[in-house]
Design a protein around this motif. Structure first.
Motif, PDB file in Angstrom:
ATOM      1  N   HIS A  99      -2.919   1.252   6.745  1.00 57.14           N
ATOM      2  CA  HIS A  99      -4.146   0.561   6.328  1.00 57.14           C
ATOM      3  C   HIS A  99      -4.616  -0.462   7.374  1.00 57.14           C
ATOM      4  CE1 HIS A  99      -6.945  -1.997   4.246  1.00 57.14           C
ATOM      5  NE2 HIS A  99      -6.108  -3.018   4.331  1.00 57.14           N
ATOM      6  N   ASP A 149     -12.983  -3.139   6.127  1.00 55.62           N
ATOM      7  CA  ASP A 149     -12.041  -3.139   4.989  1.00 55.62           C
ATOM      8  C   ASP A 149     -12.620  -2.354   3.811  1.00 55.62           C
ATOM      9  OD1 ASP A 149      -9.487  -3.946   4.194  1.00 55.62           O
ATOM     10  OD2 ASP A 149     -10.285  -5.593   2.982  1.00 55.62           O
ATOM     11  N   HIS A 163       0.795  -1.236   0.000  1.00 59.54           N
ATOM     12  CA  HIS A 163       0.000   0.000   0.000  1.00 59.54           C
ATOM     13  C   HIS A 163       0.825   1.283   0.000  1.00 59.54           C
ATOM     14  CE1 HIS A 163      -3.721  -2.180   0.843  1.00 59.54           C
ATOM     15  NE2 HIS A 163      -3.045  -2.887   1.711  1.00 59.54           N
ATOM     16  N   HIS A 184      -5.119  -9.489   8.755  1.00 60.50           N
ATOM     17  CA  HIS A 184      -5.984 -10.110   7.741  1.00 60.50           C
ATOM     18  C   HIS A 184      -5.264 -10.495   6.455  1.00 60.50           C
ATOM     19  CE1 HIS A 184      -6.131  -5.823   6.575  1.00 60.50           C
ATOM     20  NE2 HIS A 184      -6.431  -6.227   5.355  1.00 60.50           N
ATOM     21  N   ASP A 185      -4.355  -9.658   5.981  1.00 61.98           N
ATOM     22  CA  ASP A 185      -3.690  -9.928   4.696  1.00 61.98           C
ATOM     23  C   ASP A 185      -2.274 -10.453   4.865  1.00 61.98           C
ATOM     24  OD1 ASP A 185      -5.658  -9.563   2.852  1.00 61.98           O
ATOM     25  OD2 ASP A 185      -5.199  -7.440   2.475  1.00 61.98           O
TER      26      ASP A 185
END
Ligand SMILES: [Fe+2]
Ligand SMILES: [Fe+2]
Length: 379
Positions: free
Chosen positions: A200, A314, A195, A232-233
């Motif tokens: 984020h 999100d 990003h 989460h990612d």
């Protein structure tokens, strides 16, 4: 007669009573209405080396006991209205470390039994034999010393337990803080790769927590939900740069590779005990309420609640954040999106909670310094 204190000059019998002042003479309080009996016993005790105080009534005895601690009280129980027993009760309550020996001239068994039941150490018939008296006193004092030692031991044990508990709590807080810092550093590295900003993942944590709190989730569930949102990612670590950072559209097989990231993330985290619950949120964070998400096409409440809440957070962040190729949209646009897809992409209950959040609160949570304001914000 007024209360009096007598002590044989010279060499008083000295009793070492635990942590009492070393070599303190044993102080005995003698309570009896009968002046002749009282003075006779007092004379014997002083002769034996004890420091002796005399009282005629319970009131005098209590006044003396309050003025200075006695190791032992010799108390006549042959008193009207059970004054002797009442004195015993008061002494047990106010001066629990003072031993009490009862004296009875009438052989009032009932009063004696009751006195022993209420904590007297012993009972002697009046007039007491010298040997019996001294033995009873020494027994009572030995018992008193034992009780004091037990009390000190228990108190010091309790203090040590309190100290150790405080040390452990501090160590636990430090470990939790170290965990949180490590996770944030890991995620900041990941965010930087994808990003070009490290905020984020932290923003979605704040949004996720705000929705979860709005829904009234138990505070104990929030840290796991926060960790799930933060990580989460994390599985994108396993996605090659050529795919993750590809400027154009992804080919079908590239999409397939990209869609593996929830399972990669789950695999990375699931064996770490404190991340086991968050790992399930990570696995399900791309699922949709209507079952059209991935990797397993779970629907409705089969999707962990933390993942259902996260999906909205999100989307909110994706719409309102700046991207290299476009400016972030207004909050109202994100609201509209969530409203439109409630019941298909999003859990309607989570959507409703999000839509009821104050715009000012959400705007405040966008700011990088908002982390401390989010409850449980430190995962
Ligand atoms: Fe994802
Ligand atoms: Fe993300």
């Amino acid at each position: 007669m007024s209360p009096s204190i007598a002590q044989r000059p010279g060499s008083p019998r000295e009793v070492l009573a635990g942590s009492d002042a070393p070599a303190a003479p044993t102080r005995i309080l003698l309570v009896d209405e009968d002046a002749a009996a009282r003075d006779a016993v007092a004379a014997v005790l002083v002769q034996e080396g004890y420091v002796c105080a005399c009282a005629r009534t319970s009131e005098q005895a209590l006044a003396l006991a309050q003025a200075g601690e006695f190791h032992l009280v010799l108390c006549d129980v042959d008193t009207p209205r059970q004054e002797g027993l009442q004195l015993l009760d008061r002494l047990r309550a106010d001066q629990p470390s003072t031993a009490v020996i009862l004296l009875t001239g009438r052989g009032d068994t009932e009063a004696v039994v009751e006195g022993l039941r209420r904590g007297a150490s012993d009972c002697l018939a009046k007039p007491p034999q010298l040997l019996d008296l001294v033995r009873a006193i020494e027994r009572a004092l030995a018992k008193r010393r034992l009780e004091l030692a037990r009390h000190r031991y228990r108190t010091s044990l309790e203090r040590r337990v309190r100290e150790k508990t405080a040390e452990l709590s501090k160590a636990l807080r430090e470990i939790e803080s170290a965990y949180a810092s490590t996770l944030y550093a890991l995620v900041a590295a990941l965010d930087a790769r994808e990003h070009e900003t490290s905020d984020h993942s932290q923003r979605v944590v704040r949004y996720t927590l705000a929705i979860a709190e709005r829904m009234g989730l138990p505070a104990a569930d929030l840290p796991d939900i926060a960790r799930g949102a933060l990580l989460h990612d994390i599985g994108k670590i396993g996605v090659p740069d050529a795919i993750l950072l590809k400027p154009g559209k992804l080919l079908p097989q590239e999409w397939e590779e990209m869609r593996r990231h929830p399972e990669i993330g789950h695999t990375i985290l699931r064996s770490i005990p404190f991340l086991e619950v968050p790992s399930r949120i990570v696995l399900a964070h791309q699922e949709r309420w209507d079952g059209r998400g991935y990797p397993h096409g779970l629907a409705g409440e089969a999707i962990p609640l933390g993942a259902r809440i996260f999906a909205i957070a999100d989307t909110l962040d994706a719409i309102t954040s700046d991207r290299p190729y476009r400016r972030g949209g207004p909050l109202e646009k994100a609201r509209e999106e969530v409203r439109r897809y409630a019941g298909t992409q999003f859990d309607p209950r989570c959507a409703e909670a999000f839509l009821s959040l104050d715009g000012g609160v959400l705007e405040a949570l966008r700011r990088p310094d908002a982390l401390a304001a989010a409850a449980g914000g430190s995962p």
